[in-house]
Motif scaffolding. Structure first.
Motif, short mmCIF file in Angstrom:
data_model
loop_
_atom_site.label_atom_id
_atom_site.label_comp_id
_atom_site.label_asym_id
_atom_site.label_seq_id
_atom_site.Cartn_x
_atom_site.Cartn_y
_atom_site.Cartn_z
N PRO A 245 -8.34 18.52 1.14
CA PRO A 245 -9.13 19.13 2.22
C PRO A 245 -10.46 18.43 2.44
O PRO A 245 -10.97 18.41 3.56
CB PRO A 245 -9.33 20.57 1.74
N GLU A 246 -11.03 17.83 1.39
CA GLU A 246 -12.30 17.12 1.57
C GLU A 246 -12.12 15.90 2.48
O GLU A 246 -13.07 15.45 3.12
CB GLU A 246 -12.87 16.69 0.22
N ILE A 247 -10.90 15.37 2.54
CA ILE A 247 -10.60 14.27 3.46
C ILE A 247 -10.09 14.81 4.79
O ILE A 247 -10.48 14.36 5.86
CB ILE A 247 -9.56 13.31 2.83
N GLY A 248 -9.19 15.82 4.74
CA GLY A 248 -8.61 16.37 5.95
C GLY A 248 -9.62 17.00 6.89
O GLY A 248 -9.41 17.06 8.09
N ASN A 249 -10.73 17.49 6.33
CA ASN A 249 -11.76 18.09 7.17
C ASN A 249 -12.70 17.07 7.78
O ASN A 249 -13.61 17.43 8.52
CB ASN A 249 -12.57 19.10 6.36
N SER A 250 -12.53 15.81 7.44
CA SER A 250 -13.39 14.75 7.98
C SER A 250 -12.59 13.91 8.97
O SER A 250 -11.60 13.27 8.60
CB SER A 250 -13.92 13.87 6.84
N VAL A 251 -13.01 13.92 10.21
CA VAL A 251 -12.32 13.13 11.23
C VAL A 251 -12.34 11.65 10.87
O VAL A 251 -11.33 10.94 10.98
CB VAL A 251 -12.99 13.35 12.61
N THR A 252 -13.50 11.18 10.42
CA THR A 252 -13.64 9.76 10.09
C THR A 252 -12.71 9.36 8.95
O THR A 252 -12.04 8.32 9.02
CB THR A 252 -15.10 9.46 9.70
N ASP A 253 -12.64 10.18 7.91
CA ASP A 253 -11.81 9.83 6.75
C ASP A 253 -10.32 9.85 7.10
O ASP A 253 -9.55 9.01 6.62
CB ASP A 253 -12.08 10.80 5.59
N VAL A 254 -9.89 10.81 7.91
CA VAL A 254 -8.48 10.88 8.29
C VAL A 254 -8.07 9.61 9.03
O VAL A 254 -7.03 9.01 8.73
CB VAL A 254 -8.21 12.12 9.16
N TYR A 255 -8.87 9.18 9.96
CA TYR A 255 -8.52 7.98 10.72
C TYR A 255 -8.69 6.71 9.90
O TYR A 255 -7.91 5.77 10.04
CB TYR A 255 -9.35 7.91 12.01
N ARG A 256 -9.67 6.71 9.04
CA ARG A 256 -9.86 5.52 8.18
C ARG A 256 -8.64 5.31 7.29
O ARG A 256 -8.11 4.19 7.20
CB ARG A 256 -11.12 5.70 7.33
N LEU A 257 -8.18 6.37 6.65
CA LEU A 257 -7.04 6.24 5.75
C LEU A 257 -5.73 6.06 6.52
O LEU A 257 -4.82 5.38 6.05
CB LEU A 257 -6.95 7.47 4.85
N SER A 258 -5.63 6.65 7.71
CA SER A 258 -4.42 6.45 8.52
C SER A 258 -4.30 5.00 8.96
O SER A 258 -3.21 4.42 8.93
CB SER A 258 -4.45 7.38 9.73
N ARG A 259 -5.42 4.41 9.38
CA ARG A 259 -5.39 3.00 9.76
C ARG A 259 -5.07 2.12 8.57
O ARG A 259 -4.29 1.17 8.66
CB ARG A 259 -6.73 2.60 10.39
N LEU A 260 -5.71 2.42 7.43
CA LEU A 260 -5.43 1.64 6.22
C LEU A 260 -3.96 1.73 5.84
O LEU A 260 -3.33 0.72 5.50
CB LEU A 260 -6.31 2.15 5.07
N TYR A 261 -3.40 2.93 5.92
CA TYR A 261 -2.01 3.13 5.51
C TYR A 261 -1.05 2.37 6.42
O TYR A 261 -0.08 1.77 5.95
CB TYR A 261 -1.66 4.62 5.52
N ASP A 262 -1.31 2.40 7.72
CA ASP A 262 -0.42 1.71 8.66
C ASP A 262 -0.49 0.19 8.50
O ASP A 262 0.47 -0.52 8.81
CB ASP A 262 -0.76 2.10 10.09
N ARG A 263 -1.63 -0.31 8.03
CA ARG A 263 -1.79 -1.76 7.86
C ARG A 263 -1.46 -2.23 6.45
O ARG A 263 -1.34 -3.44 6.20
CB ARG A 263 -3.23 -2.16 8.19
N LEU A 264 -1.31 -1.31 5.52
CA LEU A 264 -1.07 -1.67 4.12
C LEU A 264 0.35 -2.20 3.96
O LEU A 264 1.32 -1.54 4.32
CB LEU A 264 -1.28 -0.44 3.23
N SER A 265 0.48 -3.39 3.39
CA SER A 265 1.80 -4.00 3.21
C SER A 265 2.47 -3.46 1.95
O SER A 265 1.81 -3.02 1.00
CB SER A 265 1.67 -5.52 3.11
N ASP A 266 3.81 -3.48 1.96
CA ASP A 266 4.56 -3.05 0.79
C ASP A 266 4.22 -3.91 -0.42
O ASP A 266 4.10 -3.40 -1.55
CB ASP A 266 6.06 -3.11 1.07
N ARG A 267 4.06 -5.21 -0.20
CA ARG A 267 3.80 -6.11 -1.32
C ARG A 267 2.46 -5.78 -2.00
O ARG A 267 2.37 -5.76 -3.23
CB ARG A 267 3.81 -7.57 -0.85
N ALA A 268 1.42 -5.54 -1.20
CA ALA A 268 0.12 -5.22 -1.79
C ALA A 268 0.22 -3.95 -2.64
O ALA A 268 -0.35 -3.88 -3.74
CB ALA A 268 -0.92 -5.05 -0.69
N ALA A 269 0.95 -2.94 -2.14
CA ALA A 269 1.09 -1.70 -2.90
C ALA A 269 1.86 -1.92 -4.19
O ALA A 269 1.51 -1.37 -5.25
CB ALA A 269 1.79 -0.65 -2.04
N LEU A 270 2.90 -2.75 -4.15
CA LEU A 270 3.72 -2.98 -5.34
C LEU A 270 2.99 -3.86 -6.36
O LEU A 270 3.21 -3.72 -7.57
CB LEU A 270 5.06 -3.60 -4.94
#
Length: 328
Positions: A245-270
């Motif tokens: 909720p500390e992230i979900g209640n922040s508009v900036t954090d939700v979009y920051r992490l959503s953009r990061l997640y969409d751009r994050l490659s499988d290889r970097a995560a693995l």
């Protein structure tokens, strides 16, 4: 209802129209899940749900609309305007049936011609085998990531995608899908203990590291773990809104992490997953190394202090020189 859970709802909608990440499907699913959790609602809650849901239904994809329709079709207190918007009608037995026609399945696309697979050379195979991550390197990457800020973490993940370090193997699809379902249910229920257990079990991580990922306030570690499971973006966004909720209640954090997640490659995560696993081995070695060294030093001192006498007692024979056999 929405004000207490989503104080930044209007800001999210504004950014959703302006930014590249579309969270409207996630918001509609979350609002629907929250609404059907209670059997009764106040007039104000019903009015807010009708206003928001009817607005979002026209702005989401067919799959999201179908999922919401399925949830509300079996809910006995679905407001009439929402039923009408979704093409639902109340039957005599209290059930709802869809009036709209089924969405026709898209025509199967022509499969692309697969490119020939190039056999790696001997040099490439040797380089790949020599780039296995050492425990010390894994521990350094682990510590560097968790000490870094949000911008530095994004850069670290970008660089990991380019590094020749060996990545962890992919989580089997069946296991990953099961883990995603369990994690989402635990997130909605706010069950931190089971969320940590399932995350560690599915990614083959000790509970200490899994808890560190979940407790990370910035959220990038959770994004990496979700990408390692190949979690779809809407599920990851729902976990953010429910479980953090500390992230979900922040508009900036939700979009920051959503953009990061969409751009994050499988290889970097693995690769990061391999570092998390390898750091555990480094911690274990560091924990037991002093005791091993102490034992070796003690054995060495004990061996040096034990001096063997030149002549053992009673082992030297008596010298006899007389003819009568007497000692001299």
């Amino acid at each position: 209802m929405t004000k207490s859970l989503f104080p930044g709802f209007d800001g999210l909608m504004t950014l959703s129209r302006r930014e590249g990440v579309d969270v409207r499907p996630t918001l509609l699913r979350v609002l629907t899940d929250l609404y059907v959790q209670s059997s009764t609602h106040s007039d104000d809650e019903q009015r807010q749900f009708v206003e928001l849901a009817t607005r979002l239904i026209d702005q989401v994809d067919d799959a999201t609309r179908a999922a919401v329709k399925a949830r509300l079709a079996i809910y006995p207190s679905t407001p009439a305007p929402v039923m009408q918007k979704l093409g639902l009608s109340a039957a005599q037995e209290g059930r709802r049936v869809a009036l709209a026609r089924e969405i026709p399945a898209p025509a199967p696309a022509t499969a692309p011609v697969p490119l020939p697979v190039r056999t790696p050379s001997d040099a490439e195979l040797r380089m790949a085998s020599n780039m296995a991550m050492q425990p010390k390197d894994a521990a350094d990457i682990h510590d560097m990531f968790f000490r870094a800020g949000a911008a530095e973490r994004a850069l670290i993940l970008h660089n990991l995608a380019q590094t020749p370090l060996k990545a962890a193997p992919r989580i089997p699809t069946v296991r990953a899908k099961r883990a995603i379902q369990i994690l989402e249910m635990a997130a909605i229920a706010g069950d931190v203990e089971n969320f940590i257990f399932e995350l560690g079990d599915s990614l083959i991580l000790p509970s200490r590291v899994a808890a560190q990922i979940v407790d990370d306030a910035s959220g990038e570690a959770l994004a990496v773990a979700a990408r390692a499971l190949d979690m779809p973006s809407p599920e990851f966004q729902r976990i953010l809104l429910f479980f953090k909720p500390e992230i979900g209640n922040s508009v900036t954090d939700v979009y920051r992490l959503s953009r990061l997640y969409d751009r994050l490659s499988d290889r970097a995560a693995l690769v990061m997953l391999a570092a998390w696993r390898g750091s555990t081995l480094a911690v274990t070695r560091a924990k037991y190394q002093p005791s091993l060294h102490d034992s070796e030093r003690q054995r060495a001192r004990a061996g040096a202090s034990q001096t063997r006498p030149g002549v053992q007692p009673g082992s030297a024979p008596a010298v006899r020189t007389g003819t009568d056999g007497s000692d001299r």
